[in-house]
Design a protein around this motif. Structure first.
Motif, PDB file in Angstrom:
ATOM      1  N   ASP A 304       0.834  -1.221   0.000  1.00  0.00           N
ATOM      2  CA  ASP A 304       0.000   0.000   0.000  1.00  0.00           C
ATOM      3  C   ASP A 304       0.854   1.250   0.000  1.00  0.00           C
ATOM      4  N   LYS A 311       0.882   7.025  -6.410  1.00  0.00           N
ATOM      5  CA  LYS A 311      -0.497   7.372  -6.771  1.00  0.00           C
ATOM      6  C   LYS A 311      -1.098   6.363  -7.755  1.00  0.00           C
ATOM      7  N   THR A 313      -3.862   3.693  -8.150  1.00  0.00           N
ATOM      8  CA  THR A 313      -5.113   3.285  -7.492  1.00  0.00           C
ATOM      9  C   THR A 313      -5.667   1.986  -8.059  1.00  0.00           C
ATOM     10  N   ASP A 314      -5.240   1.611  -9.249  1.00  0.00           N
ATOM     11  CA  ASP A 314      -5.787   0.402  -9.868  1.00  0.00           C
ATOM     12  C   ASP A 314      -4.672  -0.313 -10.633  1.00  0.00           C
TER      13      ASP A 314
END
Length: 668
Positions: A304, A311, A313-314
């Motif tokens: 994480d 940055k 996120t996917d």
């Protein structure tokens, strides 16, 4: 009646003898060199019952012939068809020989001399040439001890072809060589610093090989002239900062060892892995620090914190990589990277890798041997001499000569200039980073130049060096005297005029000054020409003599019986010659068995010297044997007639016996 009986008996005996001869011929039909025999009959002395009488004309009485009764038949002669050649049988054995003609090989059993047509020879354990079936020594003439390689035709002796004295052939130093071929004046190789190169191998007296390297160049004369030059001065702004950095190519692998390719993987993830692998200081999710310039690796855990820092996120199709440690391999390259300044004056704007030499980096950016002392992130700033840029003047000549470049550094005040010695190709990458250099000025100048003009047909050949061919060690040739020689060709026909001095077509190197094992070598250039060959020269050199030590590689026997040893250095040595014997009456020779003959009173003797087989046009063929000359068709025909003769003579005895029986019965 008794005479008829004894005539029949003599006929039986004579035909039996003839049958013996025929049987022997057929038995030897495959005997090498065997000569067939033939038998001739002769009648026995006659008994005269009435002598002949002469005529008497006076009384009218005619003469009468003698009345004679023959007493039978006997063996008249057994002849050998010794001059009739047999067929040829190829064996491939170099020691098998066949004689063409009436000559005989001379062999000896240690006590007696014999003669044979059987040329099936081999070599015994002592190295002597001998008959394969009996071991009798083959006789011939040996090498003259006072003149090696020459045969002395004296008394015949056994021939030892494997003697230790013939095991090697001595080395010899080179004394002569040739330089030949076409020297084309348009050959590009003539413009090389040393000209057209020619290698020639030579030997010293111990057989060690050396390589002589020559260079042949055209002679020139100085000619002064002038030419116009268009000068264009351009001011280039160089990148203000260089860094010597690790520019490794990175490859990524999963924990399972599978390589991550950019296809199918989010580009944001690949970018993040690149940045994380080289980040300084190392982030917590990277297991170790990378040592610049080495082929090591680091591991990055996609957790994480990693995703938040970059940055992401996917992960998309790479979602299964979350929680894994990605292994990052470094290829280990180090290069200069050019940087520009951002709005805060920090060197953070990368302009890319520049492949310039250490020397150019030292001169332009004031470093001291950057790769050795500068850390991978150290900033190397432009020298004060080039703070305002680098002024490049290119000179374009009107005659099409290659453009020349001069470099001058422009100091911060814009006026001070410092000439710099740089290779254009060395800093072309830096100059290309300024897409719009400023043209300072453009002007034309006339320059005086001194040019070397080639003299047609005139060259110089120079010994450039001498090396040991085995290990390339250089030989000091400083004390051998002249090593350069003028070479002049006739410009009318391209033929050699002279080399070294007028009237000479060769030159000599005094290699004997290098030591007693060397000889002076004379190089003949008479077969070289200076003509057009499409811009390609074919000049090459070849030693004419000299050799290394040769070991025995084989033995050959010539058509005249000369025994020649072949050596690994290409040399040959005649060590003996097989002598032959000739007889006035070869059919008078006596058979001794084992395919051998001996002399008789009717054959003529042997003088102990023999003759050269080529003296009367005869010759030997190697690898071939003479077969038996028995003609089976003739033998079988003779066998039939012999059988019929024997039968007829037996009938004489039978009939005579019947008549005698009738006479005996008269008294009954």
């Amino acid at each position: 009646m008794m005479r008829a009986l004894f005539s029949g008996v003599s006929g039986l005996k004579a035909h039996q003898t003839r049958m013996d001869v025929i049987g022997n011929n057929i038995a030897n039909v495959n005997t090498t060199g065997y000569k067939s025999k033939s038998m001739a009959f002769s009648d026995i002395l006659y008994q005269t019952t009435q002598a002949a009488t002469g005529s008497n004309v006076g009384v009218g009485k005619a003469g009468t012939n003698p009345r004679q009764i023959g007493l039978g038949v006997k063996t008249g002669a057994i002849n050998t068809s010794i001059t009739t050649p047999g067929g040829s049988q190829s064996t491939g054995n170099p020691f098998d020989l066949k004689i063409k003609g009436d000559s005989f090989f001379v062999v000896n059993d240690g006590t007696s001399t014999y003669f044979t047509k059987d040329g099936s020879f081999n070599v015994d354990n002592a190295g002597y040439l001998c008959m394969a079936n009996t071991g009798y020594m083959v006789m011939g003439w040996l090498e003259d001890p006072n003149n090696p390689g020459t045969i002395a035709q004296s008394s015949v002796r056994p021939i030892n072809i494997m003697g230790e004295e013939y095991a090697t052939f001595d080395a010899a130093s080179t004394t002569a060589a040739s330089i030949y071929g076409i020297l084309d004046k348009h050959d590009d190789q003539l413009s090389n610093p040393n000209g057209k190169l020619i290698d020639i191998q030579t030997y010293d007296a111990r057989g060690y090989e050396y390589n002589l390297k020559f260079g042949i160049k055209p002679n020139t004369s100085k000619v002064e002239s002038s030419k116009d030059t268009t000068n264009t001065e351009k001011l280039y702004q160089l990148p203000p900062v260089l860094k010597y950095e690790d520019t490794s190519e990175l490859t990524f692998f999963t924990a399972a060892g599978d390589e991550l390719k950019s296809s199918g993987i989010p580009s944001a993830l690949i970018d993040a892995l690149n940045k994380a692998a080289t980040a300084d200081p190392a982030p917590a999710y990277r297991t170790r620090a990378h040592k610049a310039g080495t082929k090591d690796f680091v591991e990055i855990e996609i957790n994480d914190t990693f995703l938040a820092d970059y940055k992401i996120t996917d992960l998309g199709t790479a979602s299964n990589l979350k929680g894994q440690k990605i292994k990052v391999n470094f290829s280990g390259e180090m290069n200069f990277v050019a940087y520009g300044l951002d709005e805060n004056g920090a060197a953070t704007v990368s302009r890319g890798v520049v492949n310039i030499s250490n020397e150019a980096a030292v001169l332009l950016y004031g470093a001291t041997n950057p790769p050795a002392v500068a850390s991978p992130v150290a900033e190397l700033k432009l020298s004060a001499d080039v703070a305002s840029g680098l002024l490049v003047t290119d000179k374009a000549f009107s005659d099409g000569s290659p453009t020349q470049y001069d470099f001058q550094g422009v100091a911060a005040d814009g006026t001070t200039k410092k000439a710099m010695t740089l290779e254009y190709k060395d800093i072309a990458k830096l100059l290309s980073m300024d897409a719009s250099p400023k043209v300072q000025s453009q002007y034309t100048t006339t320059e005086k130049i001194t040019q070397d003009t080639v003299i047609d047909g005139s060259f110089t050949i120079t010994l450039l060096g001498m090396t040991d061919s085995s290990d390339g060690t250089e030989v000091d040739i400083s004390n051998i005297g002249d090593t350069s020689f003028a070479v002049e060709y006739d410009t009318d026909n391209g033929k050699l005029r002279y080399v070294g001095a007028e009237g000479s077509t060769s030159f000599t190197l005094n290699l004997s000054t290098l030591g007693g094992e060397f000889s002076n070598v004379t190089f003949d250039m008479s077969n070289s020409t200076n003509v057009d060959n499409g811009g390609k020269s074919t000049m090459e050199g070849l030693r004419d003599d000299g050799r290394k030590v040769g070991t025995r590689t084989g033995v050959s026997i010539g058509t005249d019986g000369t025994v020649t040893i072949n050596y690994s250095n290409g040399q040959m040595r005649d060590i003996a010659q097989i002598a032959v014997a000739m007889f006035d009456n070869p059919m008078g020779l006596q058979n001794e068995g084992d395919n051998c003959y001996s002399t008789t009173a009717n054959s003529g003797g042997f003088n102990g010297v023999g003759v050269d087989i080529s003296a009367n046009g005869d010759y030997m063929t190697s690898g071939v044997l003479e077969m038996s000359n028995v003609d089976l068709s003739q033998e079988f025909t003779d066998m039939i007639t012999t059988q019929r003769g024997f039968q007829a003579n037996s009938r004489i005895i039978t009939v005579s016996d019947s008549i005698l029986e009738e006479l005996v019965n008269l008294k009954r």
